[in-house]
Design a protein around this motif. Structure first.
Motif, PDB file in Angstrom:
ATOM      1  N   GLY A 115     -28.801   7.954  21.357  1.00  0.00           N
ATOM      2  CA  GLY A 115     -28.967   6.835  20.432  1.00  0.00           C
ATOM      3  C   GLY A 115     -27.787   5.881  20.432  1.00  0.00           C
ATOM      4  N   ASP A 116     -26.846   6.049  21.373  1.00  0.00           N
ATOM      5  CA  ASP A 116     -25.675   5.173  21.433  1.00  0.00           C
ATOM      6  C   ASP A 116     -25.892   4.117  22.498  1.00  0.00           C
ATOM      7  OD1 ASP A 116     -23.289   3.937  21.582  1.00  0.00           O
ATOM      8  OD2 ASP A 116     -22.147   5.676  22.319  1.00  0.00           O
ATOM      9  N   PHE A 117     -26.050   2.851  22.083  1.00  0.00           N
ATOM     10  CA  PHE A 117     -26.320   1.785  23.040  1.00  0.00           C
ATOM     11  C   PHE A 117     -25.027   1.126  23.523  1.00  0.00           C
ATOM     12  CE2 PHE A 117     -30.353   2.492  21.110  1.00  0.00           C
ATOM     13  CZ  PHE A 117     -31.264   2.243  22.104  1.00  0.00           C
ATOM     14  N   ILE A 154     -27.687   6.555  25.808  1.00  0.00           N
ATOM     15  CA  ILE A 154     -28.854   6.096  25.041  1.00  0.00           C
ATOM     16  C   ILE A 154     -29.717   7.277  24.613  1.00  0.00           C
ATOM     17  CG2 ILE A 154     -28.986   3.747  25.922  1.00  0.00           C
ATOM     18  CD1 ILE A 154     -31.219   4.589  27.750  1.00  0.00           C
ATOM     19  N   GLY A 181     -29.845  -3.185  25.566  1.00  0.00           N
ATOM     20  CA  GLY A 181     -30.354  -2.750  24.256  1.00  0.00           C
ATOM     21  C   GLY A 181     -31.584  -3.553  23.856  1.00  0.00           C
ATOM     22  N   SER A 217     -20.667  -3.948  22.465  1.00  0.00           N
ATOM     23  CA  SER A 217     -20.891  -5.251  23.084  1.00  0.00           C
ATOM     24  C   SER A 217     -19.620  -5.631  23.826  1.00  0.00           C
ATOM     25  CB  SER A 217     -21.217  -6.292  22.013  1.00  0.00           C
ATOM     26  OG  SER A 217     -21.099  -7.577  22.570  1.00  0.00           O
ATOM     27  N   LEU A 227     -35.557  -2.308  23.466  1.00  0.00           N
ATOM     28  CA  LEU A 227     -36.300  -2.548  22.228  1.00  0.00           C
ATOM     29  C   LEU A 227     -37.614  -3.285  22.528  1.00  0.00           C
ATOM     30  CD1 LEU A 227     -36.193  -2.576  19.066  1.00  0.00           C
ATOM     31  CD2 LEU A 227     -35.286  -4.888  19.276  1.00  0.00           C
ATOM     32  N   ILE A 282     -28.054  -5.470  16.865  1.00  0.00           N
ATOM     33  CA  ILE A 282     -29.517  -5.444  16.736  1.00  0.00           C
ATOM     34  C   ILE A 282     -29.901  -5.245  15.271  1.00  0.00           C
ATOM     35  CG2 ILE A 282     -31.597  -4.096  17.299  1.00  0.00           C
ATOM     36  CD1 ILE A 282     -30.528  -3.724  20.078  1.00  0.00           C
ATOM     37  N   ALA A 283     -29.171  -4.379  14.579  1.00  0.00           N
ATOM     38  CA  ALA A 283     -29.478  -4.135  13.171  1.00  0.00           C
ATOM     39  C   ALA A 283     -29.306  -5.401  12.343  1.00  0.00           C
ATOM     40  CB  ALA A 283     -28.587  -3.019  12.628  1.00  0.00           C
ATOM     41  N   SER A 332     -25.917  -1.549  18.701  1.00  0.00           N
ATOM     42  CA  SER A 332     -26.801  -1.132  17.609  1.00  0.00           C
ATOM     43  C   SER A 332     -26.556  -1.987  16.367  1.00  0.00           C
ATOM     44  CB  SER A 332     -26.558   0.337  17.258  1.00  0.00           C
ATOM     45  OG  SER A 332     -26.595   1.127  18.409  1.00  0.00           O
ATOM     46  N   LYS A 333     -25.293  -2.292  16.099  1.00  0.00           N
ATOM     47  CA  LYS A 333     -24.962  -3.071  14.904  1.00  0.00           C
ATOM     48  C   LYS A 333     -25.498  -4.491  15.034  1.00  0.00           C
ATOM     49  CE  LYS A 333     -20.948  -1.894  12.803  1.00  0.00           C
ATOM     50  NZ  LYS A 333     -19.468  -1.962  12.748  1.00  0.00           N
ATOM     51  N   THR A 343     -20.840  -2.912  17.889  1.00  0.00           N
ATOM     52  CA  THR A 343     -21.670  -2.135  18.819  1.00  0.00           C
ATOM     53  C   THR A 343     -23.005  -2.864  18.970  1.00  0.00           C
ATOM     54  OG1 THR A 343     -22.703  -0.831  17.100  1.00  0.00           O
ATOM     55  CG2 THR A 343     -20.675   0.046  18.038  1.00  0.00           C
TER      56      THR A 343
END
Lengths: 513, 304
Positions: free
Chosen positions: B73-75, B70, B275, B78, B279, B90-91, B87-88, B85
């Motif tokens: 920046g790599d969470f 982390i 993640g 899943s 946040l 969440i995005a 991050s994807k 991922t």
């Protein structure tokens, strides 16, 4: 020429008659003072016609010929702008989140006037005697001292060019030197034809600054006349009582008990505080101060606000911080509060300025008085405690019928008597009076002082009295310590010091009395 | 101002670290694993999967690896939504939640503060009493009641707005209202109470004595101190609104962040839950910082 005339003013709130047939007048450029004990209706008489107090008054109040009574808020607002108002509490009367400049601009332009530029506003602050007016425009009220805030209040109250200034006890929260300075500012404004309606219970002050005095009692006017005549030859009993209660330095010294063995000795006391904000610093509130106090002796600590008198007394009583120095109690060192036993905590008990704030509003009088007994004399049983509560209530001349009351049901003077009873309950050897009479009106303050004098004699109580009022020192104390900027600049017997003050600080205080 | 920012950032980092540590450990203490399902899994396959995701390593090693990841920046991936991922995911969900929550926050603040002021203008008047009743109702009704009722009335019976799904601004109207109502009710009550106290203060009488119009007295002189409790309440509430309202997202079929949080927790999808927690914690810290800065603006005395 009459600027403002009140006639046959009466007011009822919830069936209770607050004002009855009140009448007085203010001349252009004149100063009329309303005096009287608290609850006599002087504040109500000032504010009710302008819709700034509860209730709807009847009668007549004409400002420059325009009738104020009977108008609704919408019609009253433009007329209100012909007057300016100064209130008693400079600490809370200014809006805390607006800068001085913003409030001044708003006052000047509240009713369609032009918004003044910075130069004009700085001139307004300069006129009321504020130093560095340009910088003060960007300050928030909490950064200013009480005296400075009251000057700002006056500047705001006169910014829109009113014809009348209504000032409700404008100086009673300030120390003696500031009182005259503030009233001198108001006096200068009168030269331009501003009429002043002044509410006060401070007769010596009124005698110096007002040209007409109206004495009120129980909602009625009892005497009205030129200031000098009313104060020098009062016609009414109420007026004579007010004048007699006003403490004077030229009255004969009271009969004080003879001091006994040495009780407290404080040496080299120093207290500093961290100054808040981004740039940290230290502010030395008390530096190298010391004094001695004997059994049955009273010492007054006087000085202007901020001179460190409360900080010193609290450090000695172990109620506040103390960085260095020693306090000896009958020759033995007194430890810091955290390491004190119950016997040591019992030695000195405080009485504070505002009795309403120092009593728990939810507790009965008996509970408040019993609390120190519970904590300091845990061995005492319930019956003995109740008996002691009754005894101290008698001692402060209230009696046991007050035991079940709560602070909300007490007057200011009664509440202060309860606070004194609480301080005496655990049989202390000394009491600390922190401006114990300055929140009370003259009549009540006079009676509290008399009570303290009797207790001093009957209990052989040592008293440490913090005050800005030399008259309190004169009435109650053997010796006087004068503080300035954290140091004791002069200490000695009261009559001697008052007769020939050596320090600049005491000279100023004597002159202001 | 810079001092408070620096001090806040200095405390934010250890706080975030503590949140990560605690939630990491709590997730692992909870029974179950991401690979549990109806049918028992072949132990060999299970072991292979655990090895693939590094779950066979001792906990401290897993934690160290996670922290290292982390920091860059790599969470992580899943464990349940294969090929995605964290991050994807969440995005995908965050913009929907941010829109929904942001609009709800705005509406709640406007309705709440407006209602509170309207009530305070004439204390005890009919507006004051209506606002008081309406705000109690709004606070008392849970959103799983107001959501379906709103959908029933405005979508099914009147057919003014879509029932569910995400498609154009109209589809957000009902969820935003349903989400905002309880917050608006609380804000209205806090504003009204704060104003009642502020209006009794000396400086308000001074302002009235200056001849200032009643509305201006309230807005300029009484409102700022009255809003301090509102700000304390809205800081954490805003973080909650923005990171997804599970119930509202479910009722109105919106693909926001809230359902990932719940499903991630139920499925033991460790990286996904972590993640979302990070946040959420970050937003809480951010909004508390904003609230503190607002205090200083509302009452300069707290700045010292």
């Amino acid at each position: 020429m009459t600027l403002y005339a009140v006639e046959h003013l009466s007011l009822e709130i919830g069936g209770a008659r607050i004002l009855e047939d009140v009448g007085f007048a203010v001349a252009a450029g004149g100063c009329t003072a309303l005096v009287g004990a608290s609850g006599s209706g002087k504040t109500m008489s000032c504010f009710a016609p302008f819709g700034l107090a509860a209730g709807r008054p009847r009668g007549s109040a004409r400002l420059e010929g325009a009738e104020l009574i009977g108008l609704d808020e919408r019609a009253l607002r433009p007329l209100r702008a012909r007057a300016g108002f100064v209130f008693q509490q400079p600490l809370t009367a200014l809006t805390p989140h607006l800068t001085i400049g913003a409030q001044l601009a708003e006052s000047a332009s509240a009713l369609g006037g032009a918004r003044p530029d910075r130069r004009a506003m700085a001139a307004m602050l300069d006129r009321v005697g504020l130093s560095d007016p340009e910088a003060k425009l960007d300050q928030w009220p909490h950064r200013l001292s009480g005296g400075e805030r009251q000057r700002v209040m006056i500047a705001c109250a006169t910014a829109h060019g009113p014809r009348l200034l209504v000032a409700d006890e404008p100086t009673s929260a300030l120390d003696a030197e500031l009182r005259h300075a503030i009233l001198d500012v108001i006096g200068r404004l009168r030269e331009d034809g501003l009429g002043v309606l002044l509410v006060s219970h401070d007769l010596p002050l009124v005698a110096r600054h007002a040209d007409r005095v109206v004495v009120m009692d129980a909602g009625r006017v009892v005497e009205d006349g030129p200031a000098r005549a009313v104060i020098e030859t009062p016609a009414q009993e109420v007026t004579r009582a007010l004048i007699a209660a006003s403490p004077r330095l030229d009255s004969p010294p009271p009969d004080l008990p003879v001091p006994g063995a040495p009780l407290i000795e404080a040496r080299g006391i120093a207290v500093g505080f961290r100054t808040p904000g981004w740039r940290r610093g230290r502010f030395q509130a008390v530096a190298d101060a010391g004094f001695a106090l004997a059994e049955g002796e009273a010492l007054a600590i006087v000085g202007r606000s901020g001179s460190g008198k409360s900080t010193l007394a609290r450090a000695v009583a172990r109620l506040g911080p103390c960085d260095s120095g020693a306090v000896l109690w009958r020759g033995r060192p007194l430890p810091p509060r955290a390491r004190m036993g119950t016997a040591e905590r019992r030695l000195i008990q405080p009485v504070f300025q505002d009795p309403a704030a120092s009593l728990d509003p939810r507790w009965t009088v008996a509970q408040s008085i019993a609390e120190p007994l519970r904590n300091l004399i845990p061995a005492m049983d319930d019956a003995a405690r109740a008996a002691r509560v009754g005894a101290v209530l008698d001692e402060v001349e209230l009696g046991e019928r007050f035991a079940a009351r709560r602070p909300g049901e007490l007057s200011g003077g009664q509440a202060q008597r309860v606070a004194i009873a609480r301080a005496l309950a655990a049989d202390p050897e000394a009491i600390l009076l922190d401006e114990a009479t300055s929140a009370l009106d003259v009549l009540v303050a006079g009676r509290i002082l008399a009570l303290l004098g009797r207790l001093q004699a009957s209990r052989r109580l040592a008293i440490l009295a913090i005050t800005h009022d030399l008259a309190v020192a004169h009435a109650l104390c053997h010796r006087l310590a004068v503080m300035e900027a954290g140091r004791i600049v002069e200490i000695g017997p009261v009559p001697q010091l008052l007769a020939s003050p050596q320090s600049a600080a005491l000279t100023r205080l004597v002159a202001a009395q | 101002m810079p001092a408070i920012l620096i001090r806040r950032l200095a405390t934010a980092i250890p706080t975030l670290f503590a949140v990560v540590l605690l939630s990491f450990l709590l997730m692992r203490v909870a029974p179950g694993s991401p690979f549990d399902s109806e049918r028992p899994l072949d132990p060999a396959i299970r072991a292979a999967m655990e090895r693939a995701y590094g779950l066979d390593q001792p906990l401290p090693v897993q934690l160290g690896r996670y922290l290292a990841n982390i920091a860059t920046g790599d969470f992580g991936p899943s464990l349940v939504y294969k090929d995605f991922t964290v991050s994807k995911l969440i995005a995908q969900g965050l913009p929907v939640s941010l829109q929904l929550g942001g609009l709800a926050l705005l509406l709640a603040a406007l309705l709440g503060v407006g209602g509170g002021i309207a009530g305070a203008l004439r204390p005890g008047g009919w507006i004051d009493r209506s606002v008081s009743v309406a705000s109690s109702l709004a606070v008392a009704l849970p959103s799983f009641v107001t959501g379906p009722v709103l959908a029933l009335v405005f979508a099914l019976w009147l057919a003014w707005l879509p029932v569910s799904g995400l498609g154009g601004p109209s589809s957000l109207v009902l969820p935003v209202i349903a989400l905002a109502l309880p917050v608006a009710g609380a804000v209205a009550r806090l504003t009204r109470t704060g104003l009642a106290a502020a209006l009794a203060q000396d400086h308000v009488r001074t302002a009235r004595a200056r001849g200032i119009a009643p509305v201006r007295v309230i807005v300029r002189h009484a409102l700022p101190p009255a809003l301090i409790p509102v700000v304390s309440y809205l800081g954490p509430a805003a973080a909650g609104l923005l990171t997804g309202a599970v119930v509202i997202e479910t009722v109105f079929g919106l693909p926001g962040l809230g359902r990932y949080f719940v499903q991630g927790a139920l499925n033991r999808d460790y990286p996904l839950v972590m993640g979302v927690v990070i946040l959420y914690a970050g937003l809480i810290l951010l909004f508390n910082l904003i609230a503190d800065l607002l205090y200083g603006w509302l009452d300069p005395r707290v700045r010292g």
